[in-house]
Design a protein around this motif. Structure first.
Motif, mmCIF file in Angstrom:
data_model
loop_
_atom_site.group_PDB
_atom_site.id
_atom_site.type_symbol
_atom_site.label_atom_id
_atom_site.label_comp_id
_atom_site.label_asym_id
_atom_site.label_seq_id
_atom_site.Cartn_x
_atom_site.Cartn_y
_atom_site.Cartn_z
ATOM 1 N N ARG A 66 1.046 -1.578 -0.019
ATOM 2 C CA ARG A 66 0.145 0.023 -0.072
ATOM 3 C C ARG A 66 0.878 1.261 0.089
ATOM 4 N N ILE A 67 0.749 1.872 -1.130
ATOM 5 C CA ILE A 67 1.446 3.439 -1.097
ATOM 6 C C ILE A 67 0.503 4.425 -0.849
ATOM 7 N N THR A 68 0.870 5.436 0.170
ATOM 8 C CA THR A 68 0.163 6.674 0.433
ATOM 9 C C THR A 68 0.814 7.887 -0.109
ATOM 10 N N CYS A 69 -0.031 8.956 -0.566
ATOM 11 C CA CYS A 69 0.561 9.978 -1.288
ATOM 12 C C CYS A 69 -0.462 11.145 -0.478
ATOM 13 N N SER A 70 0.435 11.901 0.001
ATOM 14 C CA SER A 70 -0.226 13.071 0.865
ATOM 15 C C SER A 70 0.076 14.546 -0.019
ATOM 16 N N HIS A 71 -0.920 15.367 0.173
ATOM 17 C CA HIS A 71 -0.908 16.563 -0.586
ATOM 18 C C HIS A 71 -1.365 17.585 0.449
ATOM 19 N N PRO A 72 -0.843 18.690 0.403
ATOM 20 C CA PRO A 72 -1.224 19.756 1.399
ATOM 21 C C PRO A 72 -2.695 20.121 1.443
ATOM 22 N N THR A 73 -3.217 20.271 0.011
ATOM 23 C CA THR A 73 -4.497 20.803 -0.184
ATOM 24 C C THR A 73 -5.506 19.688 -0.690
ATOM 25 N N LEU A 74 -5.102 18.801 -1.287
ATOM 26 C CA LEU A 74 -5.782 17.587 -1.822
ATOM 27 C C LEU A 74 -5.894 16.526 -0.786
ATOM 28 N N GLY A 75 -5.213 16.464 0.139
ATOM 29 C CA GLY A 75 -5.397 15.480 1.199
ATOM 30 C C GLY A 75 -4.627 14.148 0.809
ATOM 31 N N GLU A 76 -5.120 13.114 1.257
ATOM 32 C CA GLU A 76 -4.219 11.652 1.232
ATOM 33 C C GLU A 76 -4.965 10.910 0.232
ATOM 34 N N PHE A 77 -4.010 10.084 -0.496
ATOM 35 C CA PHE A 77 -4.548 8.918 -1.516
ATOM 36 C C PHE A 77 -3.805 7.730 -1.249
ATOM 37 N N LYS A 78 -4.624 6.789 -1.339
ATOM 38 C CA LYS A 78 -3.797 5.472 -1.264
ATOM 39 C C LYS A 78 -3.961 4.619 -2.359
ATOM 40 N N PHE A 79 -2.857 3.784 -2.594
ATOM 41 C CA PHE A 79 -2.910 3.062 -3.597
ATOM 42 C C PHE A 79 -2.517 1.511 -3.287
ATOM 43 N N ASP A 80 -3.216 0.486 -3.546
ATOM 44 C CA ASP A 80 -2.911 -0.839 -3.378
ATOM 45 C C ASP A 80 -2.362 -1.518 -4.578
ATOM 46 N N SER A 81 -1.424 -2.566 -4.250
ATOM 47 C CA SER A 81 -0.787 -3.248 -5.299
ATOM 48 C C SER A 81 -1.999 -4.354 -5.882
ATOM 49 N N VAL A 82 -1.734 -4.927 -6.819
ATOM 50 C CA VAL A 82 -2.611 -5.777 -7.726
ATOM 51 C C VAL A 82 -2.449 -7.275 -6.687
ATOM 52 N N PRO A 83 -3.796 -7.584 -6.392
ATOM 53 C CA PRO A 83 -3.717 -8.852 -5.503
ATOM 54 C C PRO A 83 -2.935 -10.089 -6.214
ATOM 55 N N ASN A 84 -2.338 -11.118 -5.338
ATOM 56 C CA ASN A 84 -1.971 -11.922 -5.776
ATOM 57 C C ASN A 84 -0.600 -12.003 -6.798
ATOM 58 N N SER A 85 -0.052 -10.727 -6.820
ATOM 59 C CA SER A 85 1.268 -10.464 -7.604
ATOM 60 C C SER A 85 2.335 -9.859 -6.795
ATOM 61 N N LEU A 86 3.637 -10.161 -7.140
ATOM 62 C CA LEU A 86 4.511 -9.100 -6.488
ATOM 63 C C LEU A 86 4.610 -7.846 -6.959
ATOM 64 N N SER A 87 4.977 -7.088 -6.163
ATOM 65 C CA SER A 87 5.339 -5.605 -6.436
ATOM 66 C C SER A 87 6.573 -5.503 -6.211
ATOM 67 N N LYS A 88 7.410 -4.600 -7.089
ATOM 68 C CA LYS A 88 8.770 -4.224 -6.862
ATOM 69 C C LYS A 88 9.079 -3.012 -6.519
ATOM 70 N N LEU A 89 10.029 -2.992 -5.421
ATOM 71 C CA LEU A 89 10.590 -1.729 -4.758
ATOM 72 C C LEU A 89 12.054 -2.004 -4.980
ATOM 73 N N THR A 90 12.343 -0.738 -5.173
ATOM 74 C CA THR A 90 14.142 -0.388 -5.808
ATOM 75 C C THR A 90 14.653 0.736 -4.963
ATOM 76 N N GLN A 91 15.468 0.409 -4.358
ATOM 77 C CA GLN A 91 16.447 1.610 -3.664
ATOM 78 C C GLN A 91 17.652 1.960 -4.748
ATOM 79 N N PHE A 92 17.809 3.099 -5.121
ATOM 80 C CA PHE A 92 18.891 3.370 -6.219
ATOM 81 C C PHE A 92 19.981 4.058 -5.101
ATOM 82 N N ASN A 93 21.175 4.363 -5.878
ATOM 83 C CA ASN A 93 22.414 5.205 -5.679
ATOM 84 C C ASN A 93 23.213 5.295 -6.662
#
Length: 224
Positions: A66-93
């Protein structure tokens, strides 16, 4: 700069690319190092050269994100990944530059006397610089890095399944199995951020430039 283990010896390095760039390298010693972001952005245009994992220090494939996006005037939005599938998170340098070569080693002839290059390598360019004196070439690069006071490292790339669930620790020398046919020997400049040329000396007799098509159509063979 690290090299192969004692049982594996580099026989030949090959640089695929545009003819004018290869001529600049062979005749003027201009070796170009690029930033990881370039390859991230190339993915949509050229799947051979592009790689969404360039510069990753870890990849994590997880269920139910679950990814949450907050905006100072529009409020908060939540996004859920597709069920029964892997979501990829990557940390870059993106704190390095890289230059890559196709690498043929003694290990390629352990179980056969014949070897061919995958035709997909033509996606890197219509010409190829065949470096038949890899030791001399690498020694010139090491000398240049010493003069320029650059931290340099090089080794063969390890290819892995990067789609497995869980966290995978990454380095610049790990790539996904999709690129296995590229047989990459990679050289990196540490703690560098802007693409740059590294001047090499005494490499004019290290290789020959030929059309990529001719190289792909040919067969490498051990003659006893």
């Amino acid at each position: 700069m690290s090299d192969l283990n004692n049982s594996e010896r580099i026989l030949c390095l090959i640089k695929f690319g545009k003819k004018q760039h290869l001529e600049s390298l062979l005749h003027h010693g201009a070796l170009y190092f690029n930033s990881p972001e370039i390859f991230n952005n190339l993915k949509a245009k050229n799947s051979e050269q592009g790689d969404e994992n360039e510069g990753a220090i870890w990849i994590e494939n997880v269920q139910a994100v679950r990814i949450t996006c907050s905006h100072p005037t529009l409020g908060e939005f939540k996004f859920d990944s597709v069920p029964n599938s892997l979501s990829k998170l990557t940390q870059f340098n993106h704190n390095f530059l890289s230059c890559s070569f196709y690498c043929i080693t003694s290990k390629d002839f352990e179980n056969t006397n014949r070897f061919t290059i995958d035709e997909r390598m033509t996606a890197f360019g219509q010409h190829a610089l065949v470096i038949n004196k890899p030791k001399l070439f690498i020694e010139s690069l090491l000398a240049s890095a010493d003069r320029e006071n650059l931290a340099l490292s090089g080794q063969k790339v390890e290819y892995m399944d990067l789609s497995l669930e869980g966290r995978i620790e990454m380095t610049p020398f790990i790539k996904k199995n999709d690129h296995l046919h590229q047989r990459e020997y990679r050289i990196i400049l540490k703690n560098q951020f802007e693409p740059r040329l590294i001047p090499l000396e005494g490499i004019k007799d290290c290789g020959t430039i030929i059309p990529s098509k001719n190289l792909i159509e040919g067969t490498w063979e051990v003659i006893n």
